[in-house]
Motif scaffolding. Structure first.
Motif, PDB file in Angstrom:
ATOM      1  N   ASN A 198      -2.075   3.697   9.489  1.00 19.50           N
ATOM      2  CA  ASN A 198      -2.188   2.251   9.404  1.00 19.50           C
ATOM      3  C   ASN A 198      -2.589   1.571  10.625  1.00 19.50           C
ATOM      4  O   ASN A 198      -1.949   1.780  11.746  1.00 19.50           O
ATOM      5  CB  ASN A 198      -0.926   1.466   8.723  1.00 19.50           C
ATOM      6  CG  ASN A 198      -0.532   2.040   7.401  1.00 19.50           C
ATOM      7  OD1 ASN A 198      -0.376   3.009   7.182  1.00 19.50           O
ATOM      8  ND2 ASN A 198      -0.810   1.158   6.507  1.00 19.50           N
TER       9      ASN A 198
ATOM     10  N   ASP B  31      -6.927  -6.335   3.534  1.00 17.31           N
ATOM     11  CA  ASP B  31      -6.811  -4.894   4.219  1.00 17.31           C
ATOM     12  C   ASP B  31      -7.916  -4.163   3.385  1.00 17.31           C
ATOM     13  O   ASP B  31      -8.509  -4.571   2.448  1.00 17.31           O
ATOM     14  CB  ASP B  31      -5.577  -4.283   4.125  1.00 17.31           C
ATOM     15  CG  ASP B  31      -5.022  -3.652   3.018  1.00 17.31           C
ATOM     16  OD1 ASP B  31      -5.619  -3.783   1.773  1.00 17.31           O
ATOM     17  OD2 ASP B  31      -4.199  -2.784   2.819  1.00 17.31           O
TER      18      ASP B  31
ATOM     19  N   ARG C 184      -5.646   3.098   6.666  1.00 12.52           N
ATOM     20  CA  ARG C 184      -5.823   1.743   6.111  1.00 12.52           C
ATOM     21  C   ARG C 184      -5.934   0.566   7.226  1.00 12.52           C
ATOM     22  O   ARG C 184      -5.324   1.076   8.522  1.00 12.52           O
ATOM     23  CB  ARG C 184      -4.512   1.240   5.393  1.00 12.52           C
ATOM     24  CG  ARG C 184      -4.169   2.305   4.202  1.00 12.52           C
ATOM     25  CD  ARG C 184      -3.294   1.802   3.173  1.00 12.52           C
ATOM     26  NE  ARG C 184      -4.062   0.481   2.757  1.00 12.52           N
ATOM     27  CZ  ARG C 184      -4.441   0.364   1.513  1.00 12.52           C
ATOM     28  NH1 ARG C 184      -4.662   1.654   0.660  1.00 12.52           N
ATOM     29  NH2 ARG C 184      -5.052  -0.652   1.039  1.00 12.52           N
TER      30      ARG C 184
ATOM     31  N   CYS D 124       0.905  -1.075   0.004  1.00 12.62           N
ATOM     32  CA  CYS D 124       0.016  -0.166   0.069  1.00 12.62           C
ATOM     33  C   CYS D 124       0.921   0.934   0.025  1.00 12.62           C
ATOM     34  O   CYS D 124       0.551   2.252  -0.585  1.00 12.62           O
ATOM     35  CB  CYS D 124      -1.013   0.202   1.025  1.00 12.62           C
ATOM     36  SG  CYS D 124      -0.302   0.232   2.866  1.00 12.62           S
TER      37      CYS D 124
END
Lengths: 149, 133
Positions: free
Chosen positions: B84, B117, B129, A121
């Motif tokens: 995150n 995710d 995230r 990501c």
């Protein structure tokens, strides 16, 4: 800075998120501009002011970034091209070469250990080619540890 | 000798909106919400990591008008660093966030590299995230 400016930037962000999400679809600028409730010309001007490149260029750098990820994962150049929504292999390859500074097959063939160390990501955000007007991607060269030509 | 992360700072346009998102959508706890005049100290945390606080701060807090404006614009443009998280039950966390009206960037998907995710924008434009723990 006015509240209206922040509203405009928020709308531009939503349109940019749409490109990031739907890059593999046959997106055109009028469709993306509608997401931001703006006319295509006004949207393109505001988008470029905010993000430093046109919406179409942003879409292409997202596609090239995704294609690079597919090539690193072992996809063929043709598959990478089609999967990211590009329709012509010839123009995909020349755009890839223009933005990345090397052909898709040359990119596919070399070492990618620096990128493999990052969570995907994060890779997606940081390895996106930046267009600074010179046609070369300085940010990507840096991410790959290239200091020479 | 050990060292741990104690506070991490998160820039938001509006603390009330941010509290609602992080509490209702992600299930964080409000540890502190203390006011004194214009000054407000808000920290969020999770029982899963006692000792870690997420400090909410506004773009103009402690900055010049020019710097505050610049930061507010970067925030609205969605180009500040992402946050995150991991969740013990990602699908349940995602459903809870959607019910709370969170702006979805990516539905939960199995990533080729490992955990599933998903991703959201918080009300200010920060990317958040969440990965399956």
């Amino acid at each position: 800075m006015t509240p209206e400016e922040l509203v405009t930037l928020t709308l531009l962000r939503k349109a940019r998120d749409m490109i990031d999400r739907d890059y593999a679809q046959p997106l055109d600028v009028p469709t993306i501009a509608a997401k931001a409730f703006m006319s295509p010309a006004h949207f393109s001007r505001k988008f470029r002011e905010a993000y430093g490149e046109s919406p179409y260029s942003y879409l292409m750098t997202r596609r090239i970034e995704r294609a690079s990820a597919l090539l690193r994962a072992g996809a063929s150049v043709t598959d990478a091209c089609m999967t990211v929504g590009a329709t012509s292999l010839g123009s995909f390859s020349s755009r890839f070469t223009e933005i990345m500074g090397e052909t898709p097959s040359s990119y596919k063939a070399r070492d990618h250990s620096a990128i493999e160390a990052m969570p995907p990501c994060f890779v997606r955000v940081t390895t996106r080619p930046a267009r600074d007007g010179s046609g070369k991607s300085s940010r990507n060269q840096e991410a790959l540890g290239h200091t020479g030509p | 000798m050990t060292i741990s992360l104690q506070y991490t700072h998160l820039t938001v346009h509006n603390p009330d909106e941010a509290i609602a998102f992080y509490r209702d959508a992600l299930g964080l706890e409000v540890q502190n919400d203390v006011r004194n005049g214009d000054f407000r100290w808000v920290t969020l945390g999770t029982a899963a990591q006692p000792g870690l606080g997420i400090v909410l701060s506004e773009p103009h807090a402690g900055r010049s008008k020019e710097d505050g404006d610049a930061l507010a614009k970067l925030l609205a443009k969605g180009v500040l660093p992402m946050l995150n998280f991991t969740a013990s039950d990602l699908d349940a966390t995602f459903e809870q966030a959607v019910s709370a009206g969170a702006e979805v960037l990516q539905e939960p998907i199995d990533q080729p590299w490992g955990p599933k995710d998903c991703a959201f924008r918080d009300p200010s434009g920060n990317m958040v995230r969440v990965a399956q723990a």
